[in-house]
Design a protein around this motif. Sequence first.
Motif, short mmCIF file in Angstrom:
data_model
loop_
_atom_site.label_atom_id
_atom_site.label_comp_id
_atom_site.label_asym_id
_atom_site.label_seq_id
_atom_site.Cartn_x
_atom_site.Cartn_y
_atom_site.Cartn_z
N ALA A 117 15.45 7.81 8.22
CA ALA A 117 15.70 7.93 6.77
C ALA A 117 14.44 8.21 5.96
N LEU A 118 13.26 7.89 6.47
CA LEU A 118 12.04 8.08 5.70
C LEU A 118 11.72 9.56 5.53
N GLN A 119 11.38 9.95 4.32
CA GLN A 119 11.08 11.35 4.01
C GLN A 119 9.59 11.59 4.16
N LEU A 144 16.72 -3.39 4.55
CA LEU A 144 16.23 -2.08 4.99
C LEU A 144 16.58 -0.98 4.01
N ASP A 145 17.81 -0.92 3.57
CA ASP A 145 18.22 0.16 2.68
C ASP A 145 17.39 0.17 1.39
N GLU A 146 17.16 -1.02 0.84
CA GLU A 146 16.34 -1.11 -0.37
C GLU A 146 14.92 -0.61 -0.10
N ALA A 147 14.35 -1.04 1.02
CA ALA A 147 12.98 -0.66 1.34
C ALA A 147 12.84 0.85 1.51
N VAL A 148 13.79 1.46 2.22
CA VAL A 148 13.72 2.92 2.44
C VAL A 148 13.87 3.67 1.13
N ASP A 149 14.81 3.26 0.29
CA ASP A 149 15.01 3.94 -0.99
C ASP A 149 13.74 3.89 -1.83
N ARG A 150 13.11 2.76 -1.89
CA ARG A 150 11.90 2.62 -2.69
C ARG A 150 10.73 3.37 -2.06
N ALA A 151 10.67 3.36 -0.74
CA ALA A 151 9.60 4.10 -0.05
C ALA A 151 9.71 5.60 -0.31
N ASN A 152 10.94 6.11 -0.34
CA ASN A 152 11.16 7.54 -0.56
C ASN A 152 11.01 7.96 -2.01
N ASP A 153 10.91 7.00 -2.91
CA ASP A 153 10.78 7.31 -4.33
C ASP A 153 9.32 7.64 -4.64
N SER A 154 8.89 8.78 -4.12
CA SER A 154 7.49 9.20 -4.25
C SER A 154 7.42 10.71 -4.10
N PRO A 155 6.51 11.36 -4.82
CA PRO A 155 6.35 12.81 -4.61
C PRO A 155 5.70 13.14 -3.27
#
Length: 489
Positions: A428-430, A396-407
């Motif tokens: 956690a999702l932005q 989960l932590d990896e998925a959220v970090d990568r999902a949030n890595d977006s403008p």
Amino acid sequence: MTTQYPQIRQYIGGQWQDGSGTGRTSVLNPATGQPLTELRHVSPGQLDQALDALSESAPPWRRTAPAERSRILRRAADLLRDRAERVARTLVLEQGKPLAEARAEILVSADILDWYAEEGRRAYGRVVPGEYGTRLSVIPEPIGPVAAFTPWNFPATSSVRKLGGALAAGCPIVLKASEETPGTAVGLFAALEDAGLPGGVANLVLGDPAEISAHVLGSPVIRKVSLTGSIAVGRHLARLAADHDQITTMELGGNAPVLVFPDVDVVAVAEALARAKFRNAGQVCNVPSRFFVHESIAEEFSSQLVRFADSLKVGDGLAEGTEMGPLANVRRRDAVAALVDDAVKGGAEVLAGGRPLDGPGFFHAPTVLAGVRDDQDVFRDEVFGPVVPLTTFRDLDEAVDRANDSPYGLGSFVFTASLDAATRASDALQAGMVGVNTTVLSRAETPFGGVKASGHGQESGTEGLDAYLVRKVVLQHPPITWDSTKGTA
């Protein structure tokens, strides 16, 4: 039922009129690439007429009782329902989506008008406790004349969100609809006119976007700007609005991540996500776009996506059985094809589709890509087409970090049977909106909007009405006398 494309005219000051500008735009049928009509652009003089209409109609519309404004919007909603088949067929001709999707869009638009009709009657203020004999009041008031700009992908719902919110709040509005889908806007304004909306309260202008925005936002008449469009256009309009201190609401697109955890029903979730992604040929800002699938189910999940993509019937939106129509214009078809080609050159694998379709019109095959890297354009950019880029994750932590890595930060999605995973991920999702085990983020009752580069402000829900209101504070005290101030006056 035969379908006749409507006459396209400007609607200014309560009068339908031909454009008198020098520019012209061919309105095309994206299923054939053939012209439906030629639109003559609005002229600067006509834009001045629209601004004058806003100025003249603002005081009486502001004073119109909320119950009367509600009655007009409700009547317009009823008329839209009565005319749903006709307006939906116009929408298909100029935009391309299947008739069932177009019909649903018109009916949802009527529901949005109904929502605002009632919400406008509940624009409550408040009384704040103060000293004895005083009245401390907070009073909502219309923000003033509005300039609104809408896109071609959802020409009905994107327009009524702005029209409904502004009109229910007591604000007159000038709406610049997309020059590629003007017929749907004409249908909306005809319903408002026939519902009894006073002339000048709502105005429709069609033509060159840059010329219209510069002229209209250059006027101090406008107090509020609302846009659904691209990041580049949003930043441009924000700069124009700043010169006259105009308040802005901006919905600037998205690139929504979807996190699929290993405890889901793979077949059911894959089909639900594929249906959402290929709706309107993928030209939707708030659907799953970046697919993060747990590595333990990725093979089964991707095979189900491929099965669905290969089974879709692609064709003219008015043809019987069509499940996905064309891209709205040649620009989108070519942009989607370029993104897919670039992804393949970078190592992505085409599991389904992957190419434009032969024949007339602007069609592209429903496409599934595996092995996509996070740094590839097809993953980082808003594709706005029928392409599923798929990657895998471990936890989960990896998925959220990568999902949030977006403008972007408009929508996001989580599919899981775990309450803990759903809660942690949605916290956690932005993003401005999170769908948990659903692909639907847009409802009349809830706010629609994003964060980061996806914009600011919200439409729909109570917040959608609030966007067109300002709060006036009235602090009322008893008259000042010599006795009351003990000689200190």
